[in-house]
Write a protein that holds these residues in place. Structure first.
Motif, PDB file in Angstrom:
ATOM      1  N   TYR A 126     -21.138 -35.305 -65.282  1.00  0.00           N
ATOM      2  CA  TYR A 126     -20.213 -35.908 -64.251  1.00  0.00           C
ATOM      3  C   TYR A 126     -19.798 -35.742 -62.870  1.00  0.00           C
ATOM      4  CZ  TYR A 126     -16.687 -39.295 -62.574  1.00  0.00           C
ATOM      5  OH  TYR A 126     -15.595 -40.164 -62.356  1.00  0.00           O
ATOM      6  N   GLU A 127     -19.315 -33.618 -62.909  1.00  0.00           N
ATOM      7  CA  GLU A 127     -17.794 -34.082 -61.886  1.00  0.00           C
ATOM      8  C   GLU A 127     -19.504 -33.215 -60.884  1.00  0.00           C
ATOM      9  OE1 GLU A 127     -15.117 -33.587 -61.499  1.00  0.00           O
ATOM     10  OE2 GLU A 127     -14.972 -34.558 -63.249  1.00  0.00           O
ATOM     11  N   ARG A 128     -20.699 -32.857 -61.353  1.00  0.00           N
ATOM     12  CA  ARG A 128     -21.368 -32.389 -60.133  1.00  0.00           C
ATOM     13  C   ARG A 128     -21.736 -34.346 -59.758  1.00  0.00           C
ATOM     14  NH1 ARG A 128     -25.481 -28.738 -63.839  1.00  0.00           N
ATOM     15  NH2 ARG A 128     -23.916 -27.567 -63.799  1.00  0.00           N
ATOM     16  N   SER A 129     -21.885 -34.961 -60.058  1.00  0.00           N
ATOM     17  CA  SER A 129     -23.068 -36.637 -59.494  1.00  0.00           C
ATOM     18  C   SER A 129     -21.577 -36.609 -58.802  1.00  0.00           C
ATOM     19  CB  SER A 129     -23.159 -37.327 -60.488  1.00  0.00           C
ATOM     20  OG  SER A 129     -24.106 -37.181 -61.557  1.00  0.00           O
ATOM     21  N   ILE A 130     -20.594 -36.882 -58.468  1.00  0.00           N
ATOM     22  CA  ILE A 130     -18.995 -36.990 -58.123  1.00  0.00           C
ATOM     23  C   ILE A 130     -19.262 -36.242 -56.373  1.00  0.00           C
ATOM     24  CG2 ILE A 130     -16.568 -36.617 -57.662  1.00  0.00           C
ATOM     25  CD1 ILE A 130     -17.843 -39.579 -59.175  1.00  0.00           C
ATOM     26  N   LEU A 131     -19.210 -35.020 -57.212  1.00  0.00           N
ATOM     27  CA  LEU A 131     -19.637 -33.817 -55.783  1.00  0.00           C
ATOM     28  C   LEU A 131     -20.647 -34.106 -54.692  1.00  0.00           C
ATOM     29  CD1 LEU A 131     -18.683 -30.842 -57.481  1.00  0.00           C
ATOM     30  CD2 LEU A 131     -17.056 -31.558 -55.533  1.00  0.00           C
ATOM     31  N   LYS A 132     -21.350 -34.953 -55.488  1.00  0.00           N
ATOM     32  CA  LYS A 132     -22.541 -35.043 -54.045  1.00  0.00           C
ATOM     33  C   LYS A 132     -22.523 -36.000 -53.359  1.00  0.00           C
ATOM     34  CE  LYS A 132     -26.467 -33.535 -57.112  1.00  0.00           C
ATOM     35  NZ  LYS A 132     -27.954 -33.500 -57.937  1.00  0.00           N
ATOM     36  N   LEU A 133     -21.181 -37.317 -54.273  1.00  0.00           N
ATOM     37  CA  LEU A 133     -20.741 -38.475 -53.227  1.00  0.00           C
ATOM     38  C   LEU A 133     -20.045 -38.378 -52.012  1.00  0.00           C
ATOM     39  CD1 LEU A 133     -20.692 -41.071 -56.608  1.00  0.00           C
ATOM     40  CD2 LEU A 133     -22.939 -40.650 -54.632  1.00  0.00           C
ATOM     41  N   GLY A 134     -19.166 -37.155 -52.934  1.00  0.00           N
ATOM     42  CA  GLY A 134     -18.056 -36.735 -51.327  1.00  0.00           C
ATOM     43  C   GLY A 134     -16.922 -37.052 -52.310  1.00  0.00           C
ATOM     44  N   ASN A 135     -15.708 -37.013 -51.517  1.00  0.00           N
ATOM     45  CA  ASN A 135     -14.382 -37.022 -51.663  1.00  0.00           C
ATOM     46  C   ASN A 135     -14.305 -37.255 -53.784  1.00  0.00           C
ATOM     47  OD1 ASN A 135     -11.917 -35.953 -52.627  1.00  0.00           O
ATOM     48  ND2 ASN A 135     -11.257 -36.247 -50.485  1.00  0.00           N
ATOM     49  N   PRO A 136     -14.030 -35.894 -54.736  1.00  0.00           N
ATOM     50  CA  PRO A 136     -13.688 -36.964 -56.076  1.00  0.00           C
ATOM     51  C   PRO A 136     -12.389 -37.825 -56.180  1.00  0.00           C
ATOM     52  CG  PRO A 136     -14.217 -34.001 -55.730  1.00  0.00           C
ATOM     53  CD  PRO A 136     -13.946 -34.960 -54.161  1.00  0.00           C
ATOM     54  N   LEU A 137     -12.494 -37.481 -55.320  1.00  0.00           N
ATOM     55  CA  LEU A 137     -10.305 -38.664 -55.545  1.00  0.00           C
ATOM     56  C   LEU A 137     -10.431 -39.427 -55.581  1.00  0.00           C
ATOM     57  CD1 LEU A 137      -7.286 -38.426 -56.480  1.00  0.00           C
ATOM     58  CD2 LEU A 137      -6.813 -37.461 -54.105  1.00  0.00           C
ATOM     59  N   VAL A 138     -11.464 -39.806 -54.003  1.00  0.00           N
ATOM     60  CA  VAL A 138     -11.376 -41.057 -53.395  1.00  0.00           C
ATOM     61  C   VAL A 138     -12.571 -41.841 -54.442  1.00  0.00           C
ATOM     62  CG1 VAL A 138     -12.893 -42.696 -51.059  1.00  0.00           C
ATOM     63  CG2 VAL A 138     -10.816 -40.571 -50.935  1.00  0.00           C
ATOM     64  N   VAL A 139     -13.618 -40.861 -54.839  1.00  0.00           N
ATOM     65  CA  VAL A 139     -14.518 -41.662 -56.025  1.00  0.00           C
ATOM     66  C   VAL A 139     -14.354 -42.166 -56.800  1.00  0.00           C
ATOM     67  CG1 VAL A 139     -16.654 -41.659 -56.394  1.00  0.00           C
ATOM     68  CG2 VAL A 139     -16.625 -40.498 -54.354  1.00  0.00           C
ATOM     69  N   LYS A 140     -13.342 -41.388 -57.880  1.00  0.00           N
ATOM     70  CA  LYS A 140     -12.790 -41.750 -58.749  1.00  0.00           C
ATOM     71  C   LYS A 140     -12.324 -42.856 -59.169  1.00  0.00           C
ATOM     72  CE  LYS A 140     -12.652 -37.355 -60.861  1.00  0.00           C
ATOM     73  NZ  LYS A 140     -12.567 -36.090 -61.659  1.00  0.00           N
ATOM     74  N   ARG A 141     -11.321 -43.017 -58.063  1.00  0.00           N
ATOM     75  CA  ARG A 141     -10.429 -44.334 -57.367  1.00  0.00           C
ATOM     76  C   ARG A 141     -11.554 -45.672 -57.724  1.00  0.00           C
ATOM     77  NH1 ARG A 141      -5.289 -42.295 -53.895  1.00  0.00           N
ATOM     78  NH2 ARG A 141      -3.972 -40.877 -55.834  1.00  0.00           N
ATOM     79  N   LEU A 142     -12.530 -45.668 -56.662  1.00  0.00           N
ATOM     80  CA  LEU A 142     -13.199 -46.638 -56.229  1.00  0.00           C
ATOM     81  C   LEU A 142     -13.734 -47.256 -57.899  1.00  0.00           C
ATOM     82  CD1 LEU A 142     -14.889 -45.891 -53.142  1.00  0.00           C
ATOM     83  CD2 LEU A 142     -12.997 -47.654 -53.318  1.00  0.00           C
ATOM     84  N   LEU A 143     -14.601 -46.305 -58.444  1.00  0.00           N
ATOM     85  CA  LEU A 143     -14.916 -46.325 -59.885  1.00  0.00           C
ATOM     86  C   LEU A 143     -14.130 -47.054 -60.763  1.00  0.00           C
ATOM     87  CD1 LEU A 143     -16.728 -43.009 -60.300  1.00  0.00           C
ATOM     88  CD2 LEU A 143     -18.294 -45.365 -59.976  1.00  0.00           C
ATOM     89  N   TYR A 144     -12.620 -46.613 -60.846  1.00  0.00           N
ATOM     90  CA  TYR A 144     -11.937 -47.124 -61.927  1.00  0.00           C
ATOM     91  C   TYR A 144     -11.522 -48.483 -61.577  1.00  0.00           C
ATOM     92  CZ  TYR A 144      -7.026 -48.083 -63.661  1.00  0.00           C
ATOM     93  OH  TYR A 144      -6.076 -48.795 -64.627  1.00  0.00           O
ATOM     94  N   VAL A 145     -11.250 -48.789 -60.217  1.00  0.00           N
ATOM     95  CA  VAL A 145     -11.081 -49.913 -59.603  1.00  0.00           C
ATOM     96  C   VAL A 145     -12.295 -51.071 -59.951  1.00  0.00           C
ATOM     97  CG1 VAL A 145     -11.020 -51.413 -57.769  1.00  0.00           C
ATOM     98  CG2 VAL A 145      -9.418 -49.242 -57.501  1.00  0.00           C
ATOM     99  N   LEU A 146     -13.004 -50.350 -59.897  1.00  0.00           N
ATOM    100  CA  LEU A 146     -14.463 -51.564 -60.245  1.00  0.00           C
ATOM    101  C   LEU A 146     -14.608 -51.067 -61.674  1.00  0.00           C
ATOM    102  CD1 LEU A 146     -17.095 -52.499 -59.354  1.00  0.00           C
ATOM    103  CD2 LEU A 146     -18.132 -50.181 -59.590  1.00  0.00           C
ATOM    104  N   THR A 147     -14.381 -50.220 -62.631  1.00  0.00           N
ATOM    105  CA  THR A 147     -14.673 -50.828 -64.224  1.00  0.00           C
ATOM    106  C   THR A 147     -13.341 -52.094 -64.658  1.00  0.00           C
ATOM    107  OG1 THR A 147     -15.256 -48.480 -64.430  1.00  0.00           O
ATOM    108  CG2 THR A 147     -13.902 -50.017 -66.785  1.00  0.00           C
ATOM    109  N   MET A 148     -12.018 -51.874 -63.918  1.00  0.00           N
ATOM    110  CA  MET A 148     -10.978 -52.658 -64.155  1.00  0.00           C
ATOM    111  C   MET A 148     -11.723 -54.435 -64.012  1.00  0.00           C
ATOM    112  SD  MET A 148      -8.621 -51.433 -66.098  1.00  0.00           S
ATOM    113  CE  MET A 148     -10.353 -50.281 -66.610  1.00  0.00           C
ATOM    114  N   MET A 149     -12.770 -54.359 -62.577  1.00  0.00           N
ATOM    115  CA  MET A 149     -12.537 -55.710 -62.280  1.00  0.00           C
ATOM    116  C   MET A 149     -13.668 -56.855 -63.386  1.00  0.00           C
ATOM    117  SD  MET A 149     -13.009 -54.714 -57.624  1.00  0.00           S
ATOM    118  CE  MET A 149     -13.773 -56.782 -57.955  1.00  0.00           C
ATOM    119  N   VAL A 150     -15.109 -55.094 -63.580  1.00  0.00           N
ATOM    120  CA  VAL A 150     -15.662 -55.927 -64.581  1.00  0.00           C
ATOM    121  C   VAL A 150     -14.601 -56.172 -65.787  1.00  0.00           C
ATOM    122  CG1 VAL A 150     -17.374 -55.275 -66.025  1.00  0.00           C
ATOM    123  CG2 VAL A 150     -17.857 -54.208 -63.437  1.00  0.00           C
ATOM    124  N   LEU A 151     -13.716 -55.761 -65.978  1.00  0.00           N
ATOM    125  CA  LEU A 151     -13.350 -56.171 -67.209  1.00  0.00           C
ATOM    126  C   LEU A 151     -12.417 -57.350 -67.780  1.00  0.00           C
ATOM    127  CD1 LEU A 151     -12.417 -54.964 -70.229  1.00  0.00           C
ATOM    128  CD2 LEU A 151     -10.718 -54.034 -68.897  1.00  0.00           C
TER     129      LEU A 151
END
Length: 825
Positions: A126-151
């Motif tokens: 998971y950490e390697r994939s995040i590094l490939k997408l960009g800044n880990p802190l920003v990507v994690k926050r976006l994924l958190y928001v997306l998860t909450m919206m789906v929930l």
């Protein structure tokens, strides 16, 4: 609990004789058995050492030839002996811990280790994939928001399950809950059959105020409230004056040619006997000539002004356009000795006897011995009969139409009224005695329950229904009570099905002593006046709910818009609604009903909706279930059901709409009509005077214009608020929420400003100078609107034009002040 289910165990101090008196206790020891092992108790060390020493000495003595193991035991040091149990316990606990570790902890750890290794592997990927997408802190926050919206989407989609949207701080189209969905669900909970059964059952029990039947009925309603989940349900007892008829009363002619039958249906049970609630009893027999005075109005007395009425007995018909209590006062002022009321004829029934209150309601409703203050406890100050302005000072008793005719036929000469001759005062001698049982302090019962609001629980509306009756009371009280109970069931069923909690509170009150000068409602209000003035904003009366086919709406002007909207939503016949059957919508709160103290003591806007039109023997034992059925008024209980639905819709609107649905523009427009009516009334009085005074209304007119302007400004803010809530998707900022609360507070305070704090009023039960009834105002008159500006009209009626002008000016300044303070946030 049976007396033999439980017996107290004896103590050391129990006597032997007491123990032997009880077979169940005789086998028990008088003292507990003695125990000698005290291994770890300091207080018993000496006993233990003595016992051990004796045992040890005895063993050695007996074993001199054959050595024993006891002879060679090494005595443990005292410290070790005292703590031997602790050491053994520690050893056992260590052993248990080792076994638990070997048998549980290690196997579980071996199972978890592979799972943990797998988790570490997935986390690394998971950490390697995040590094490939960009800044880990920003990507994690976006994924958190997306998860909450789906929930959130999943919860909102799959948790509807028929519930009504809403909750504190959230809205649907500017409302807390989906009001239309709530209201449209009402019909599924209304049960006409249940109301019919209740109506028949209630009509089988005479429930005269303060009797066993009344208390039984009160407890039934209390149980219904509790079983349907109302909060704070209580049987609210208060003390008041009541009186009850006896068979010792009589009315007859001295010559023996006539004897009145002072009971109905050939039955001498108490509920069938003739009497007037709150009437004065006689100590000795009264006798005198009698005169017929039609309906007992001042105009009727003027027509027989050539007859000396002093010490005469006057015969007066029930009905007409003034209350019966006022008729007694007028007769008293004309120096009559007593009043005999003649009951009208109903259909082919001429032996009906109606029992109607003669306490002076127009001076002060409630307990006649505590006018203007609460009689809630036995220690309240009570006036003597002579000093109270609410008590009649001459006796009265009702008779049937048949007996009334017999007496009137014996009169000769005098003034010819439309039906009978008055007589000239020279009639046969009439003798009568009234031997009522008087109870100066008697318990009565209101039944109270509530649904508590979730956001503004301190504010509430009151639903009231008269419970008592002078006999069975089918139409006069029971039609309202069965609908009242059904309404409770409907609203609590909505709560259970939709998890609905109203924004503001709903109070349900079954009022006792309505037939005794509106005692139940008045005493309930007098005990909590200040609270009601701060918190109450609507009263709905449900008394005598279905007595005909005409839909009648009696509404305060500020409520009419919401009432009309609800009328348009209740179906009555196919696609027809209650609005299509041309309901009579008025504001004529002059009748004898429980809304009187709500209007005149606390100025809570009131509402009364009913089907009326048929003349029925109210306050008589002929007001029965059998008569209700034969009259074909509502055999299928459809009218009851329609009214329950209508009132449910109105209640939901008034407790759930975020802004209390008052219409101040409608109020201002209606008050302008009343102002024109006031001028018309004043001119009708002035034109008959030689010296014509001039009254000035300019200040009053300006204040009404101010009220209308203020109402329009409020409507503009309310529109902006609704638009904002709609555009924001139902989110209300804290500032808007606070402003909304302040608007609601200001609405209730607006009503409160028209209640006078003057303690010197001639009529202690009438404090409202915007709405109310002058003392001598006719009942249900279409000539003038007597329910507005009562103090001004009363002064004009008395030809006190100086006081009338002062009252007009005070009224104008109060409306101006109330309007400006309403708009101030």
């Amino acid at each position: 609990m049976r007396s033999n289910d439980y017996h107290r165990l004896p103590t050391e101090s129990s006597s032997t004789s007491n123990l032997h008196n009880n077979n169940n206790e005789s086998d028990l020891p008088s003292n507990p058995p003695q125990y000698y092992e005290f291994e770890n108790e300091e207080d018993n060390d000496n006993n233990q050492r003595n016992d051990n020493h004796q045992l040890h000495h005895h063993t050695i003595h007996e074993s001199t030839s054959t050595p024993s193991i006891e002879q060679f035991e090494i005595e443990e040091p005292e410290f070790e002996r005292r703590h031997g149990f602790i050491n053994r316990a520690q050893a056992i606990s260590h052993k248990f811990a080792n076994n638990f570790n070997n048998r549980v902890i290690h196997p579980v750890t071996r199972m978890i280790d592979p799972i943990y290794e797998g988790y570490k592997y997935v986390q690394m990927q998971y950490e390697r994939s995040i590094l490939k997408l960009g800044n880990p802190l920003v990507v994690k926050r976006l994924l958190y928001v997306l998860t909450m919206m789906v929930l959130v989407f999943a919860i909102s989609k799959y948790s509807e399950n028929g519930s009504i949207k809403g909750g504190s701080g959230t809205f649907a189209k500017g409302r807390f809950y989906e009001i239309d969905r709530l209201s449209d669900s009402v019909n599924q909970f209304i049960n006409p059959k249940n109301m019919k059964e209740n109506l028949e059952y209630f009509s089988s029990i005479p429930h005269l105020t303060g009797t066993k039947g009344d208390l039984l009925f009160a407890k039934y309603i209390e149980k219904h409230m509790k079983s349907n989940g109302l909060h704070n349900v209580e049987l609210d007892e208060f003390q008041s004056f009541t009186n009850y008829p006896t068979t010792q009363s009589y009315l007859k002619l001295k010559d023996g040619s006539f004897h009145a039958k002072l009971y109905e249906k050939n039955n001498k049970d108490m509920q069938n006997l003739a009497f007037n609630p709150n009437s004065l009893s006689t100590i000795e027999e009264i006798e005198g000539n009698y005169v017929y005075v039609n309906y007992g109005k001042e105009e009727d007395y003027a027509k027989i002004n050539n007859v000396n009425l002093e010490n005469k007995i006057v015969l007066i018909k029930y009905g007409g356009d003034i209350p019966e209590s006022n008729k007694v006062l007028i007769a008293q002022n004309h120096k009559a000795k007593a009043v005999v009321f003649i009951t009208p004829k109903f259909d082919d029934q001429d032996d009906v006897i109606q029992k109607i209150n003669v306490g002076l309601t127009r001076f002060s409703p409630g307990d006649i011995l505590t006018p203007g203050w609460s009689s809630d406890n036995g220690f309240a100050t009570r006036l003597s009969w002579e000093k109270s302005k609410s008590t009649p000072k001459i006796p009265s008793i009702p008779i049937s139409w048949k007996d009334g005719q017999e007496l009137i036929k014996k009169l000769n000469n005098g003034y010819q009224f439309s039906d009978f001759t008055s007589g000239n005062g020279d009639s046969p001698i009439l003798q009568f005695k009234i031997s009522n049982v008087n109870k100066p302090v008697h318990p009565l019962w209101n039944v109270v329950g509530s649904i508590e609001g979730r956001e503004q629980s301190e504010k509430g509306i009151i639903i009231g229904s008269a419970r008592d009756s002078t006999c069975d009371g089918t139409m006069s009280s029971n039609t309202g009570t069965v609908a009242f109970l059904e309404l409770i069931k409907v609203l609590t069923s909505l709560q259970r099905k939709f998890q609905w909690i109203p924004s503001r509170s709903i109070f349900f009150v079954s009022f006792d002593a309505t037939e005794y000068n509106l005692g139940g409602s008045t005493e309930w209000i007098e005990n909590r006046k200040e609270t009601l003035r701060r918190e109450g904003y609507l009263y709905i009366d449900m008394s005598d709910l279905v007595t005909g086919d005409e839909l009648f709406v009696n509404s305060h002007p500020i409520l009419k818009e919401t009432v009309k909207n609800s009328l348009a939503k209740v179906k009555v016949d196919g696609d027809k609604t209650m609005n299509d059957i041309s309901p009579k919508i008025v504001d004529e709160f002059s009748d004898y009903a429980n809304y009187i103290p709500f209007i005149n003591l606390v100025n809570i806007p009131s509402l009364e909706i009913k089907f009326r039109g048929k003349n029925y023997p109210k306050n008589s034992c002929y007001d029965s279930f059998e008569r209700f059925e034969k009259s074909n008024i509502d055999k299928l209980m459809l009218k009851h059901s329609q009214l329950v639905e209508l009132l449910s819709r109105i209640i939901i609107d008034f407790v759930e709409t975020p802004l209390i649905p008052y219409n101040f523009v409608e109020l201002a427009n209606q008050l302008k009509i009343y102002e024109n009516d006031l001028e018309k009334y004043a001119n009708s009085i002035i034109e008959n005077l030689k010296v014509k005074p001039i009254l000035h209304y300019d200040g009053l007119k300006r204040s009404l214009n101010t009220l209308k302007d203020v109402g329009e400004k409020y409507n503009e803010w309310a529109r902006e608020w609704r638009n904002f809530i709609t555009q924001s998707g139902g989110l209300e900022p804290p500032m808007y929420s606070a402003m909304r609360g302040m608007w609601n507070n200001n609405m209730i305070e607006f009503n409160n400003r028209f209640i006078s704090r003057n303690l010197q009023f001639k009529r202690s039960g009438y404090k409202n100078f915007l709405f109310g009834i002058p003392f001598s105002a006719p009942l249900n008159s279409n000539e003038y609107n007597w329910g507005s500006f009562p103090f001004v009209r009363e002064y004009i009626q008395q030809h006190d034009f100086s006081s009338a002008q002062n009252e007009i000016d005070l009224l104008a300044s109060t409306i101006e002040d109330a309007s400006m303070k309403f708009i101030t946030l």
